[in-house]
Design a protein around this motif. Sequence first.
Motif, PDB file in Angstrom:
ATOM      1  N   UNK A  63       0.886  -1.099  -0.018  1.00  0.00           N
ATOM      2  CA  UNK A  63      -0.016   0.066  -0.026  1.00  0.00           C
ATOM      3  C   UNK A  63       0.962   1.243  -0.069  1.00  0.00           C
ATOM      4  N   UNK A  64       1.746   1.353   0.771  1.00  0.00           N
ATOM      5  CA  UNK A  64       2.946   2.328   0.865  1.00  0.00           C
ATOM      6  C   UNK A  64       3.568   2.444  -0.388  1.00  0.00           C
ATOM      7  N   UNK A  65       3.946   1.345  -0.988  1.00  0.00           N
ATOM      8  CA  UNK A  65       4.803   1.733  -2.330  1.00  0.00           C
ATOM      9  C   UNK A  65       3.758   2.069  -3.282  1.00  0.00           C
ATOM     10  N   UNK A  66       2.287   1.617  -3.603  1.00  0.00           N
ATOM     11  CA  UNK A  66       1.565   1.983  -4.371  1.00  0.00           C
ATOM     12  C   UNK A  66       1.004   3.573  -4.444  1.00  0.00           C
ATOM     13  N   UNK A  67       1.053   4.073  -3.039  1.00  0.00           N
ATOM     14  CA  UNK A  67       0.436   5.234  -2.652  1.00  0.00           C
ATOM     15  C   UNK A  67       1.433   6.392  -2.996  1.00  0.00           C
ATOM     16  N   UNK A  68       2.763   6.319  -2.578  1.00  0.00           N
ATOM     17  CA  UNK A  68       3.735   7.326  -3.037  1.00  0.00           C
ATOM     18  C   UNK A  68       3.273   8.646  -1.945  1.00  0.00           C
ATOM     19  N   UNK A  69       4.457   9.307  -1.905  1.00  0.00           N
ATOM     20  CA  UNK A  69       4.351  10.444  -0.964  1.00  0.00           C
ATOM     21  C   UNK A  69       3.540  11.641  -1.776  1.00  0.00           C
ATOM     22  N   UNK A  70       3.149  11.640  -2.750  1.00  0.00           N
ATOM     23  CA  UNK A  70       2.265  12.650  -3.338  1.00  0.00           C
ATOM     24  C   UNK A  70       0.863  12.319  -3.184  1.00  0.00           C
ATOM     25  N   UNK A  71       0.354  11.373  -2.908  1.00  0.00           N
ATOM     26  CA  UNK A  71      -0.991  10.975  -2.910  1.00  0.00           C
ATOM     27  C   UNK A  71      -1.693  11.883  -1.615  1.00  0.00           C
ATOM     28  N   UNK A  72      -2.676  12.650  -1.874  1.00  0.00           N
ATOM     29  CA  UNK A  72      -3.046  13.423  -0.759  1.00  0.00           C
ATOM     30  C   UNK A  72      -4.041  12.610   0.489  1.00  0.00           C
ATOM     31  N   UNK A  83      -8.546  16.183  12.501  1.00  0.00           N
ATOM     32  CA  UNK A  83      -7.334  16.102  11.455  1.00  0.00           C
ATOM     33  C   UNK A  83      -6.165  16.823  11.884  1.00  0.00           C
ATOM     34  N   UNK A  84      -4.948  16.591  11.533  1.00  0.00           N
ATOM     35  CA  UNK A  84      -3.785  17.300  11.742  1.00  0.00           C
ATOM     36  C   UNK A  84      -3.622  18.785  11.593  1.00  0.00           C
ATOM     37  N   UNK A  85      -3.289  19.434  12.199  1.00  0.00           N
ATOM     38  CA  UNK A  85      -2.129  19.157  13.645  1.00  0.00           C
ATOM     39  C   UNK A  85      -2.937  18.951  14.749  1.00  0.00           C
ATOM     40  N   UNK A  86      -4.246  19.226  14.919  1.00  0.00           N
ATOM     41  CA  UNK A  86      -4.954  19.116  16.243  1.00  0.00           C
ATOM     42  C   UNK A  86      -5.083  17.806  16.929  1.00  0.00           C
ATOM     43  N   UNK A  87      -5.434  16.706  15.923  1.00  0.00           N
ATOM     44  CA  UNK A  87      -5.797  15.522  16.310  1.00  0.00           C
ATOM     45  C   UNK A  87      -4.712  14.455  16.196  1.00  0.00           C
ATOM     46  N   UNK A  88      -4.690  13.486  16.861  1.00  0.00           N
ATOM     47  CA  UNK A  88      -3.708  12.219  16.719  1.00  0.00           C
ATOM     48  C   UNK A  88      -3.565  11.538  15.369  1.00  0.00           C
ATOM     49  N   UNK A  89      -2.517  11.390  14.687  1.00  0.00           N
ATOM     50  CA  UNK A  89      -2.567  10.957  13.514  1.00  0.00           C
ATOM     51  C   UNK A  89      -1.529   9.782  13.458  1.00  0.00           C
ATOM     52  N   UNK A  90      -1.810   8.693  12.482  1.00  0.00           N
ATOM     53  CA  UNK A  90      -0.629   7.780  12.303  1.00  0.00           C
ATOM     54  C   UNK A  90      -0.281   8.024  10.981  1.00  0.00           C
ATOM     55  N   UNK A  91       0.698   7.813  10.759  1.00  0.00           N
ATOM     56  CA  UNK A  91       1.305   8.071   9.282  1.00  0.00           C
ATOM     57  C   UNK A  91       2.051   7.005   8.707  1.00  0.00           C
ATOM     58  N   UNK A  92       1.724   6.357   7.399  1.00  0.00           N
ATOM     59  CA  UNK A  92       2.488   5.303   6.954  1.00  0.00           C
ATOM     60  C   UNK A  92       3.083   5.800   5.593  1.00  0.00           C
ATOM     61  N   UNK A  93       4.369   5.396   5.629  1.00  0.00           N
ATOM     62  CA  UNK A  93       5.083   5.769   4.211  1.00  0.00           C
ATOM     63  C   UNK A  93       6.015   4.239   4.228  1.00  0.00           C
ATOM     64  N   UNK A 534       5.751  15.392   2.269  1.00  0.00           N
ATOM     65  CA  UNK A 534       5.379  14.644   3.358  1.00  0.00           C
ATOM     66  C   UNK A 534       4.166  15.411   4.335  1.00  0.00           C
ATOM     67  N   UNK A 535       4.667  16.618   4.413  1.00  0.00           N
ATOM     68  CA  UNK A 535       3.912  17.392   5.270  1.00  0.00           C
ATOM     69  C   UNK A 535       2.555  17.869   4.679  1.00  0.00           C
ATOM     70  N   UNK A 536       2.413  18.050   3.448  1.00  0.00           N
ATOM     71  CA  UNK A 536       1.322  18.164   2.661  1.00  0.00           C
ATOM     72  C   UNK A 536       0.509  16.958   2.705  1.00  0.00           C
TER      73      UNK A 536
END
Length: 547
Positions: A63-72, A83-93, A534-536
């Motif tokens: 999934x991470x390989x297919x998504x790529x860093x550019x997928x919103x 949503x970030x930055x107010x909530x807790x987020x898990x981030x997969x790359x 990544x931040x975007x």
Amino acid sequence: MSTEGSSAVTDWLQHLLILPILVPLATAAVLIPINERDRTLKGVIGFASTLVVFIITMILIRFAAASGSGAPGAGVYQLGNWPAPFGIVLVLDRLSALMLCLTSGLALAAQVYSMARWHTAGHHFHSLLQLLLAGLNGAFLTGDLFNLFVFFEMMLAASYGLLLHGSGPVRVKAGLHYIAINLAASSLFLIGVSLIYGATGTLNMADLATKLATLAPENRQLVETGAALLGIAFLVKAGMWPLSFWLPTAYAAATPPVAAVFAILTKVGIYIIIRLNLLIFGTAAGASAGFGQSWLVVGGMLTITFGAIGVLASQAMGRLAGYSVLVSSGTLLAAIGLGHQGMLAGALFYLVSSTLTISAFFLLIELVERGRDAGADVLAVTMEAYGDFDEDEEEEEVGVAIPGTMAVLGLCFCLCAVLLAGLPPLSGFIAKFAIMRGLLDMPNTDLASAMTAADWTYVALLILSGLAAMIAMNRIGIRTFWASIEGTLPRVVIIEITPVAVLLGACIFLSLQAGPAMRYMQATADDLLSPLAHSERVLSAPRAGGR
């Protein structure tokens, strides 16, 4: 497939992000009330849970390989739908998916190995291992510093119990040192997080990466002070010299399955340093870009030197493996600090290869030493210094038939030696070659003027550390398998040698599939070198049920 169908599949995959944390956490809660006399049942449940997590991580890698860093929003899980930055987020790359897969693979090997005998040496082994797995997975997935602290503490609390598993004065002494050092590191962690939050008003790593460039000078100093304290906490865990004096003793004292899993704990520190260095203090950080890199270069090289000397001086295999962990950490820290973009993919390949090798070596050590007499290492050193005391005895037949068990153990030992020394054709050599190729592949045609003194020193240490490992492993291998003092033939069951063979087989597979593996590592490096993308992706992730 229609757009709606594709979106449904993506949403389903998004929900898998939280399972590597929830599954082991729930399993630990289920295992604790089960009576300790039913350890086999607890082991089967724990193994099934870890196997499920491993399968999930394999799906997440794709999934991470297919998504790529550019997928919103791809690979971003918003807990509570905040949503970030107010909530807790898990981030997969790609990097976090890789670390999840590596962690669950080592946990599987350790669990299978432990079920032969070691899980009966103390209480709640499988529960603690599941809690450790939950803490590790959470640390790799979290997108903010505070929850990194929470998962870090969960991981450490479980590791305290695991290190003391099996009791005994040596483990208790090493465990007390380990606990004291890590509690001090946790205090620095908390102070550093407080300083960063006070200066920026956020702890979300993606948000920090966007705010750092525009900070006022006085706030920037607070952030850098906080980051320095965080760095010390993580470098203690990564084992950078001089913060690593506790590590060889603690790892050598741990039971074999625990030491095998602990091989990934130093890589938690490495992982977080990569995150902070390339995401928060990357090229978009303004005046703070590259903060602390020179310290990583110096500390990494000193760690390689210290580890290589320790490898040469070690007479016991457990301490040799502990110092090999330091060589691995120093190699990665210096590679990060040098900051050459071409080295990063090779360093990630080395991270995977060295972790698998050292974990397999920790499991193998107990099997090899099981048939040796107590004090065999001391007697072997004495014989080296003063010679054999029975020189007048007539030599009997030349050549001894090697029993099948020792032949299998010897083959595994040889593979570990080749991998640790970085000799061709296995993945240890490919990893070091990729690192040096990335270092030497300068845009300037004049290589001599492009390479700095630090670059040349790093290349020399990379080669010399491999030579030290080869000498030490040859010396111990000869004593153990060729000219060992009389001992009993070790009894090894299939579930003990299988995890060792699987981990070494993974290294061989990595060697055979070096091309696809390096392409994945290069794509991972490209993602890491694009912090704004990544931040975007994290900050623009839509809430569930909305746009």
